[in-house]
Every structure is written in C-alpha cells, then in structure tokens.
Enzyme design. Structure first.
Site, mmCIF file in Angstrom:
data_model
loop_
_atom_site.group_PDB
_atom_site.id
_atom_site.type_symbol
_atom_site.label_atom_id
_atom_site.label_comp_id
_atom_site.label_asym_id
_atom_site.label_seq_id
_atom_site.Cartn_x
_atom_site.Cartn_y
_atom_site.Cartn_z
ATOM 1 N N GLU A 101 52.746 37.482 37.366
ATOM 2 C CA GLU A 101 52.357 37.379 38.775
ATOM 3 C C GLU A 101 52.737 35.971 39.201
ATOM 4 O OE1 GLU A 101 48.549 37.849 41.779
ATOM 5 O OE2 GLU A 101 48.332 36.769 39.916
ATOM 6 N N HIS A 120 46.260 45.575 43.882
ATOM 7 C CA HIS A 120 44.830 45.501 44.150
ATOM 8 C C HIS A 120 44.440 44.272 44.974
ATOM 9 C CE1 HIS A 120 45.486 42.850 40.786
ATOM 10 N NE2 HIS A 120 44.336 42.270 41.082
ATOM 11 N N ASP A 121 45.408 43.429 45.315
ATOM 12 C CA ASP A 121 45.130 42.266 46.167
ATOM 13 C C ASP A 121 45.706 42.429 47.566
ATOM 14 O OD1 ASP A 121 43.984 40.881 43.989
ATOM 15 O OD2 ASP A 121 45.947 40.116 43.372
ATOM 16 N N ASP A 126 46.309 43.308 31.312
ATOM 17 C CA ASP A 126 46.361 42.210 32.254
ATOM 18 C C ASP A 126 45.862 40.960 31.519
ATOM 19 O OD1 ASP A 126 46.291 40.728 34.653
ATOM 20 O OD2 ASP A 126 45.554 42.453 35.784
ATOM 21 N N ASP A 155 48.462 37.294 34.745
ATOM 22 C CA ASP A 155 47.791 36.971 35.996
ATOM 23 C C ASP A 155 48.030 35.524 36.419
ATOM 24 O OD1 ASP A 155 45.624 37.773 37.977
ATOM 25 O OD2 ASP A 155 44.674 36.018 37.067
HETATM 26 C C1 GLC Z 1 45.286 37.345 40.612
HETATM 27 C C2 GLC Z 1 44.641 38.704 40.659
HETATM 28 C C3 GLC Z 1 43.496 38.666 41.600
HETATM 29 C C4 GLC Z 1 42.507 37.665 41.089
HETATM 30 C C5 GLC Z 1 43.163 36.305 40.856
HETATM 31 C C6 GLC Z 1 42.309 35.431 40.022
HETATM 32 O O1 GLC Z 1 45.835 36.989 41.820
HETATM 33 O O2 GLC Z 1 45.583 39.677 40.981
HETATM 34 O O3 GLC Z 1 42.874 39.913 41.772
HETATM 35 O O4 GLC Z 1 41.458 37.526 41.993
HETATM 36 O O5 GLC Z 1 44.379 36.412 40.169
HETATM 37 O O6 GLC Z 1 42.305 35.870 38.695
#
Ligand code: GLC
Ligand code: CA
Length: 584
Positions: free
Chosen positions: A288, A362-363, A129, A231
């Site tokens: 993402e 995980h979010d 990641d 990310d």
């Molecule tokens: C992304 C991750 C999340 C995190 C955010 C800040 O959305 O998936 O878990 O809190 O980025 O890094």
C-alpha cells in the site's frame, strides 16, 4: 531451456515459476509462463463484515469458510483478508497486539489453518495483511518499550524528547487528525503515531525490529499463505531529525503525508525484506504505497523492484486535493482520470512491472458513487466499472460487495458511523468552519464505512450476514442487492463479474497483453487495447450517461466478445455501455 543459478534467480524475480525456470516443469519450457497471480482475480474480504458464523454480529473465519464456493464461482484465486490478528480494534484490527495470534472474535489459529487448506482445494490462496508500520499500543513490544528508556525494546518505537516548553517534538499531524505525537509519563518522552495514538510507529531503523518483522512474515509463509499486502508501507522510514513541516492547517500543524511518505532510504529496508521474505517463495507481495511517483515505479515493482505490485492512489484521489478535507471536492474530467491509469500501466508495462487494478477498498467510497455521474443507472454503471476493473493490465482486486454493485451509505447522523477516521474527518471539517450539513455531505461521499457495511447474502433479516445484531447496520437496499438474488439473475452485476472472470481466462490478451490507450481526449469513453502476438482486444467503455460516438472503423473486422448491453451497432455506445472487441 538452460539456466544457471543466476538466471534461475532472475527468472524467479521475474515471477516465472521456479519449477519452469529449473526445467522441471513441462517439456515446452521455451515459452515463459506468467506466475499464477498475474492470471488470477483477487478479492478483498473485510473480515468483520463478510459473514458471521456464530451470531455475535461480527464476521469471522468460519463465516469465510462457509462461503468459499461463492468466491470460487467468480474465479477468485487470491483472497486478501483484512487483519484478523489479536487486536483491541481501535482501527478495526489495523492495530495489532499479537502478530502470532488470531483475535478470538474472528476464530482460532486452527480455523485459519483450515481456511488456508480449504481455500487451496478451490485454487484460492489466502493473502495476509502485514501491518508493519505500527502496532497496537497494547502489543507486548510497545508495553516493554514504553516502560523505560533503557530496556531491551526501548528503541523499538520512535521516541523523542519534548520541546523546551514541553510540547510535542515537532508539528506533524497524524493522518487521522491531531498531533502525531503522544506523551508518555514513564519515559518523559513522546512517541510517534502516523495514524491513531493507539497505533505507535515501529522503529525500522533498528535491525532487531526488522528481524522481528521478518520472523512474523516467515511464520505466515510457513502456514501456507499465498501473499502479503503491506499496510501503509511508504511510512516506515522517517526523515532524520524529525524536521517541522510547513503548516497546512489553521492550527499550525502539518499533515504527515508530505513529511514521512517515501523518505529517501526506504527502499533499502524493503530490499532487505524482499530478500528475506519474498525471494524463493511462490507468493506475491503488494504494497500500500501512496506517494510513489510514476517515474519511480520501476524501483518499486518489476524485476528490480521491492514488491510484485503496489497500490497507487492517484485515480481514487482525483476529486480530493486535500485528503484531510472531505468538503473540498474537486471536479475532474475523464481524460484526467484515464491519465492516472495509463501512466502506471505504461510505466510498469515497459519495465516488466505489474499493477493491482482497483477502484475500491476498505478505505475508499464505493466506486458507483465515486466515479459515475449522479444520474447514472446503478446496475449499468457497476457493470461498466466491472469491465474496466477486469480488463486493464494487472491483477484486479474486487472489494467485497463491489461485485454486487454496492453504493455508499448516507446515514443522517455522524453518530451512525463507526470508523474513527470518518469521525475525525467530520470534526476536522467543523473545525475548518464548515456547517454540520456540509461536513455530513463529505462523510456521505468519502466515509470508509461505506465499504465496510455487512455483506448482503440474501433477502432474509440482516441480509443473511448474521443471525444476531450486526456490529454495523446492514444497508437497507439488501432486498434487491444481495448475492442470492443476483446469482439467480442472468443480467445482474454479479453475473457480469463472473462472465468477465471467464472472459479473462478464455482470452489470453486480457491477462498477458500489452496496454495501449486509445482516444485519450474523448470525454466520455475510456478505450484501450490489450495485445499479444496472437490477438488484440479493444475495450470501449462509455462512463457517461449520454450516448457516445467513436470512429466505427476502429472495430471493423473485429469480433464482439463481450458487452453489457445487447448489440446496438458500431460507432456509438449507449449510456454506460461497455464492449470488448477482439481482432485475430
Ligand atoms: C491503511 C489501512 C487502513 C488503516 C491504516 C492504518 O491505510 O488500509 O484501513 O486505517 O492503514 O493501519
Ligand atoms: Ca462471529
């Protein structure tokens, strides 16, 4: 197959294996083979919650090492690890203090090397990641940057002067709530943080920053990883001049989403990253990328895109019109939901692109709690969603626990929750005038903690996750829902996932085939075809808790190759039943 250098590069960009493109592969080279990551199943491990090897209550790399066989049995070919770099853990590792070090709580660099090697023996590649929009406030780069306005790294983060009255440079609000700016005495300036104040945003406009991030990625490539998840990547470019946004909250602030996501020019950064990191490596990249409209997908994925795949969020946000407000739940219909999938399936399908299929991460809340009617049978519902996840066109991403049919936790007090963003959402709801009860209801629905409770391995104390006290409580359904008992039960959600993984291997149309939606307006059934020259699969999933009828002639002459219930005749699906037919 004859190829010049240009077509070789083109083929590599298309994802063909380089050996094949160069003609060094098998003699049957006329046939184009897909890259490994299009045929595989990916699995997300929330490292902190997967398996603890040393009794400190926190999952770690040696824990993962001890469970590789479990992943292999599900035919998992890629494991995305949530960040396990050195970090003060303000956002559970998404605040990286050192990209070149493993956090001691998770293990050592040697453990990581061993994990990459042992996984490879089982055909599994490790996906890192890359948290490149921001670092931790304790990262050496930031410490240097904040020290003064004219140091070597003073321009590595996003600094701006206060307004005349000393307040923040503009009204942007961080995604996790509160102002997106934090004041620093030593510089007399504010820095920007899209997420927590502990997560200052890097300044991608600075070529030195981009070069430093390229070095990080190359370091991990050299370690032998199989890919990268990038990310929060749509936020790396900010609009010039930092203009105020139109206030959308009572306090006059404006959510950062509209302001900084997908800013014009962002693709130039990402093209550079692709050229420096992705090109000529046998990996995949997945961004993402919220806020990318379907029409723009060809710019993001496919032969001319910047990634191999991107996570889009339309379908998981179907019930949440305002991401900050978890009390404002929007009712939705199945045709609406299907449209999100179909749009990206069709756009990427027609432009040589690819998608990561996901219902959880995980979010996100657990999919059984999120997308099914409240009266849905948990096991049958989880199986129906499994069929969807594993048969859409793309690479399925399973979130740990999803394969066991996990549901949301519903703890009675906000204090029981760990996630900082969950706590902020709760506070935001109270600030907007919702009652504590309503705010907690929103938490039960959307808390990120639901996806982060410890993995349930067996029915022993703490579900076999740890011999100590887990950092987050094990959910109390673990006696029934755990890997060991589900492995032993031929009818379990876990065995459905295993069977679906085999099905994908045995029926090429499920990985290689085109996608065509069927019965779009049907309010209960999600139906689509997957077709190659040799075969066509028809997938029918009843996502409602009532029987659902369809035109029986649709399946005439087809063989039923998969079903979540015993065969019950054609033309009707039982509540939550899912079937796959094949035409040859
Ligand atoms: C992304 C991750 C999340 C995190 C955010 C800040 O959305 O998936 O878990 O809190 O980025 O890094
Ligand atoms: Ca541990």
């Amino acid at each position: 197959m004859k190829m010049n250098r240009k077509s070789v590069l083109r083929a590599a960009a298309l994802g063909m294996s380089l050996s094949l493109a160069l003609g060094t592969g098998s003699g049957l080279a006329e046939q184009e083979t897909s890259p490994w990551w299009k045929k595989t199943v990916a699995y997300e491990i929330y490292v902190k919650s997967f398996k603890d090897s040393n009794g400190d209550g926190i999952g770690d790399l040696r824990g993962i090492l001890s469970e590789l066989d479990y992943l292999q049995e599900m035919n998992v070919g890629a494991v995305w690890l949530t960040p396990c770099y050195a970090s003060p853990q303000a956002d559970n590792g998404y605040d990286v203090a050192d990209y070149y070090a493993i956090d001691p709580v998770y293990g050592t660099m040697e453990d990581m090397e061993e994990l990459i090697g042992e996984a490879a023996k089982r055909g599994i590649r490790i996906v890192m990641d890359l948290v490149f929009n921001h670092t931790s406030r304790e990262n050496a780069w930031f410490l240097e940057s904040k020290a003064s306005r004219d140091g070597e790294k003073s321009d590595w983060y996003i600094w701006a002067d206060p307004r005349e009255d000393g307040s923040a440079p503009n009204n942007w609000r961080s995604i996790f709530g509160g102002s997106a700016w934090e004041y620093v005495e030593s510089r007399g300036q504010y820095y920007l943080h899209t997420f927590l104040p502990e997560q200052p945003d890097l300044n991608w406009e600075n070529p030195e920053v981009r070069a430093a991030l390229t070095d990080v990625a190359r370091f991990w490539l050299d370690k032998g990883v199989g890919g990268f998840r990038m990310d929060a990547v749509t936020y790396i470019k900010k609009p010039a001049g930092f203009p105020d946004g139109v206030p959308d909250a009572k306090d006059g602030t404006a959510g950062i989403h509209g302001m900084t996501a997908n800013t014009e020019g962002i693709l130039d950064f990402l093209r550079e990253f692709k050229a420096n990191v992705r090109e000529n490596a046998d990996i995949f990249t997945v961004g993402e990328a919220n806020g990318v409209p379907a029409e723009d997908l060809p710019l993001w994925v496919g032969p001319d895109g910047v990634f191999d795949m991107i996570f889009e969020f339309g379908h998981v946000l179907v019930d949440l019109p305002d991401e900050m407000n978890w009390c404002n739940v929007r009712p939705w219909t199945l045709p609406e939901w299907k449209a999100f999938f179909s749009k990206s399936q069709e756009t990427t399908g027609s432009t040589g692109g690819w998608v990561p299929v996901f219902l959880e991460n995980h979010d996100q809340p657990r999919s059984v709690s999120h997308f099914l009617p409240q009266d849905a049978d948990r096991v049958l519902g989880a199986k129906a969603l499994a069929v969807l996840l594993m048969t859409l066109r793309g690479t399925p991403f399973i979130m740990q626990g999803e394969e066991l049919g996990f549901v949301n936790v519903a703890w009675e007090s906000i204090d029981a929750y760990n996630d900082v963003s969950t706590k902020n959402h709760y506070a935001f709801a109270l600030g907007e005038g919702y009652s504590a009860e309503e705010a907690l209801k929103g938490v039960h629905r959307f808390a990120r903690d639901s996806a982060r409770t410890p993995m349930q391995w067996d029915d022993s104390p703490q579900a076999g996750f740890t011999s100590g006290t887990p950092w987050m409580p094990v959910y109390d359904d673990f006696k029934v829902y755990n890997a060991k008992s589900e492995a032993a039960d031929g009818n379990s959600v876990l065995n459905t996932y295993r069977a679906l993984a085999r099905l994908r291997q045995e029926h090429e149309e499920l990985t290689e085939g085109s996608y065509l939606e069927q019965m779009h307006d049907h309010g209960q059934i999600f139906a689509f075809e997957r077709e190659t020259q040799e075969a066509k699969a028809l997938v029918l999933i009843n996502l409602s808790t009532a029987p659902a009828a369809y035109d029986a002639s649709m399946t005439e002459g087809a063989e039923r190759i998969f079903g979540t219930l015993p065969e019950s005749g054609q033309g009707v699906l039982q509540p939550l039943e899912a079937v796959v037919y094949e035409f040859r």
